[in-house]
Design a protein around this motif. Structure first.
Motif, PDB file in Angstrom:
ATOM      1  N   ASN A  96       1.031  -1.248   0.211  1.00 38.74           N
ATOM      2  CA  ASN A  96      -0.269  -0.372   0.343  1.00 38.74           C
ATOM      3  C   ASN A  96       0.947   1.426   0.415  1.00 38.74           C
ATOM      4  OD1 ASN A  96      -1.327   2.422   1.955  1.00 38.74           O
ATOM      5  ND2 ASN A  96      -3.484   1.198   0.599  1.00 38.74           N
ATOM      6  N   ASN A  98       0.617   5.897  -0.049  1.00 40.92           N
ATOM      7  CA  ASN A  98      -0.377   7.170  -0.577  1.00 40.92           C
ATOM      8  C   ASN A  98       0.426   7.623  -1.387  1.00 40.92           C
ATOM      9  OD1 ASN A  98      -0.746   9.707   0.896  1.00 40.92           O
ATOM     10  ND2 ASN A  98      -1.767   8.540   1.551  1.00 40.92           N
ATOM     11  N   ARG A 108      -3.694   9.919  -2.009  1.00 37.03           N
ATOM     12  CA  ARG A 108      -4.739   9.255  -1.684  1.00 37.03           C
ATOM     13  C   ARG A 108      -3.913   7.764  -2.113  1.00 37.03           C
ATOM     14  NH1 ARG A 108      -7.574   6.146  -6.801  1.00 37.03           N
ATOM     15  NH2 ARG A 108      -7.526   4.365  -5.564  1.00 37.03           N
ATOM     16  N   GLY A 109      -4.836   6.257  -1.021  1.00 42.22           N
ATOM     17  CA  GLY A 109      -4.427   5.586  -1.550  1.00 42.22           C
ATOM     18  C   GLY A 109      -4.117   4.591  -2.452  1.00 42.22           C
ATOM     19  N   TYR A 110      -2.934   3.908  -2.924  1.00 38.53           N
ATOM     20  CA  TYR A 110      -2.823   2.861  -3.714  1.00 38.53           C
ATOM     21  C   TYR A 110      -2.778   1.026  -3.205  1.00 38.53           C
ATOM     22  CZ  TYR A 110      -3.423   6.698  -6.962  1.00 38.53           C
ATOM     23  OH  TYR A 110      -3.851   7.740  -7.885  1.00 38.53           O
ATOM     24  N   TRP A 111      -3.537   0.340  -4.191  1.00 38.93           N
ATOM     25  CA  TRP A 111      -2.894  -1.215  -3.235  1.00 38.93           C
ATOM     26  C   TRP A 111      -2.058  -2.147  -3.891  1.00 38.93           C
ATOM     27  CZ3 TRP A 111      -3.078  -2.709   1.566  1.00 38.93           C
ATOM     28  CH2 TRP A 111      -4.494  -2.102   2.412  1.00 38.93           C
TER      29      TRP A 111
END
Length: 121
Positions: A96, A98, A108-111
């Motif tokens: 993850n 940010n 924003r968060g990315y996975w």
């Protein structure tokens, strides 16, 4: 667009080691905190380790002293060195991050897509 691509998972015997990598690519202005999560079958996803841009690190109690998180800002990559692995470490590990894609956008968060780690007893 932003992509996080993990690598390094696999099958290892108890007591062994693995090193996970997660590389971020695409439209990136700044990467703030990065981290590794894991999800075992039938369980909720949990934080394993996190690292800020300072960098400051934090770990789940279950992995302290065994796992080490680090990052290479020039490569937009975060690593998780896992030593003394136990069968209970078996899970899908997710990266993850940010990320701020432009100077005027909100981070924003990315996975990532996840990588399987299996520890045999």
């Amino acid at each position: 667009q932003v992509q996080l691509v993990e690598s390094g998972g696999g099958l290892v015997q108890a007591g062994g080691s693995l090193r996970l990598s997660c590389a971020a690519s695409g439209s990136i202005f700044r990467i703030n905190a990065m981290g590794w999560y894991r999800q075992a079958p039938g369980k909720q996803r949990e934080l394993v380790a996190g690292i800020t841009s300072d960098p400051t690190t934090n770990y789940a109690d279950s992995v302290k002293g065994r796992f080490t998180i680090s990052r290479d800002n020039a490569k937009n990559t975060v690593y998780l060195q896992m030593n003394s692995l136990k069968p209970e470490d078996t899970a899908v590990y997710y990266c993850n991050a940010n990320i701020q894609t432009r100077s005027w956008t909100t981070p924003r968060g990315y996975w990532g897509q996840g990588t399987q780690v299996t520890v045999s007893s």
